[in-house]
Design an enzyme around this catalytic site. Structure first.
Site, PDB file in Angstrom:
ATOM      1  N   HIS A 184       0.863  -1.180   0.000  1.00 17.73           N
ATOM      2  CA  HIS A 184       0.000   0.000   0.000  1.00 17.73           C
ATOM      3  C   HIS A 184       0.899   1.229   0.000  1.00 17.73           C
ATOM      4  CE1 HIS A 184      -3.766   2.241   0.743  1.00 17.73           C
ATOM      5  NE2 HIS A 184      -2.945   3.093   1.352  1.00 17.73           N
ATOM      6  N   CYS A 185       0.762   2.053  -1.029  1.00 17.48           N
ATOM      7  CA  CYS A 185       1.643   3.208  -1.199  1.00 17.48           C
ATOM      8  C   CYS A 185       0.938   4.474  -0.725  1.00 17.48           C
ATOM      9  CB  CYS A 185       2.056   3.354  -2.661  1.00 17.48           C
ATOM     10  SG  CYS A 185       3.092   4.805  -2.966  1.00 17.48           S
TER      11      CYS A 185
END
Length: 406
Positions: A122-123
């Site tokens: 998850h960025c």
């Protein structure tokens, strides 16, 4: 952009990650174009026009791939999904949140609250997951951003050099810079003053920092892409080797999705159409493996984590704040730098700790007495708030020292 879909897209932008990323792109692009057009390479020359078009081109390509990665998203496992053959359910983990089985290579993201197909991570910079559908656009963004910043850095350096070259005078014990007038003929429309110099210097720092940081992320992504892995799968492979070595089982874990050549692995992510191969649920595997080789290893590791976990009991209350002031200076300043949650504790709570740092631990708080089916909260908590149970309440056996943690 109307309707629920447009509202979700707007919400993705309202986060510190996209706001900072877009601000960096805007500052570097706008400053580079202004420096080039006004002071370094005017648009009335052929070279200046080509240079300006290249700067525009970098900006457009960077933003296109950035918004593609953000808004297209990684692709999610359909809610309620089950494999075609019911007997294959034994090889898969079940997600209670999504009420479906986790397809091969998928993982549940707490931030997105969905099971993500081929999840890499998850960025926060795109406020979304990197996975099956947007892996290519995300990686292209990581490539184009440093290239555009290198071009912009060249413009900043050359602008400051050409504008300051004739304004610097050296004395026996001093260096003087005359910013009062331009020293070129014809004089620019807007003089290169102190504010322009400060803006160019600030943008240069942003561009160089972005080049280094994002460039390193691009190298990391290309390493996993060329082996047809994700960052999570690389970690699973490392834990498989650790498990086999720890128990001396004699097994050999072979990663099932490596196609045997870097080019074939590369084509699994990058295609001419821009649409990745497959459907995100079924994957081609190498000889000697099958579709559930990785998920079977995940189930083994999950069972191993249960065996190695250590039972603790809370002796102090903890509110679940990120940096607790009342738990000591060392606990405050060594809080884990991660987006993983903290869990609130009340005196007497039982926790199964699976890993830890010097002043923090990570584990599952047992909220139900059922041995396997109980609901649990997972997260970090201060080590000083708990003490190790002398007896395991499930087996009534003494705990022989703290088991190995990862």
């Amino acid at each position: 952009m109307g309707g629920p879909g447009g509202l979700r897209r707007a919400r993705r932008l309202c986060h510190w990650g996209p706001l900072v990323a877009l601000a960096v792109v805007a500052v570097c692009s706008a400053t580079a174009m202004a420096d080039a057009a006004l002071w370094y390479w005017p648009l009335d020359t052929a070279g200046g026009s080509v240079n300006f078009i290249m700067l525009l081109n970098w900006t457009v390509m960077i933003l296109y791939n950035y918004f593609s990665a953000m808004f297209v998203g990684p692709g999610y496992v359909p809610l309620g999904w089950t494999p075609e053959k019911s007997q294959d359910c034994m090889y898969l983990q079940y997600c209670k949140v999504c009420q479906s089985y986790k397809a091969p290579r998928s993982h549940h993201c707490r931030k997105c609250n969905r099971c993500v197909m081929k999840m890499d991570h998850h960025c926060p910079w795109i406020n979304n997951c990197c996975g099956y559908q947007n892996h290519a656009s995300f990686t292209l963004f990581l490539l184009l951003a440093p290239l555009g910043c290198i071009h912009a850095s060249f413009i900043f350096v050359m602008t400051m050099y050409t504008q300051l070259y004739n304004r610097i005078s050296f004395g026996w014990s001093s260096v003087k810079i005359d910013m009062s007038a331009a020293k070129r003929d014809p004089r620019p429309i807007i003089p290169f003053g102190l504010s322009a110099f400060a803006a160019s210097l600030f943008a240069l720092g942003l561009a160089l920092g972005t080049t280094i940081a994002v460039g390193m992320l691009f190298i990391i992504q290309m390493k996993v892409i060329l082996t047809n892995k994700t960052s999570i799968e690389s970690w699973i492979e490392e834990k498989a080797k650790d498990r086999i070595q720890y128990y001396q089982t004699g097994e050999t874990f072979i990663f099932p999705y490596d196609m045997g050549s870097k080019w074939k692995n590369f084509k699994q992510v990058f295609t001419w159409s821009g649409i990745p191969e497959g459907d995100g649920l079924d994957w081609p595997v190498r000889d000697g493996c099958h579709q559930y080789s990785l998920t079977i290893e995940q189930l083994k590791q999950k069972a191993d984590k249960r065996v190695r976990s250590v039972r603790y009991r809370a002796v102090e209350d903890y509110s679940g704040v990120c940096c607790p002031v009342t738990k000591g200076v060392k606990t405050f300043f060594t809080t884990p730098c991660t987006e993983e949650p903290r869990i609130a504790l009340s005196k007497g709570d039982l926790i199964l700790a699976t890993r830890g740092l010097k002043h923090w631990m990570y584990g599952e708080k047992i909220l139900d007495s059922a041995a396997d089916g109980g609901i649990r909260e997972r997260g970090w908590f201060p080590r000083k708030c708990v003490e190790k149970c002398q007896y395991d309440s499930e087996t009534d056996q003494p705990v022989d020292g703290e088991k190995k943690t990862r």
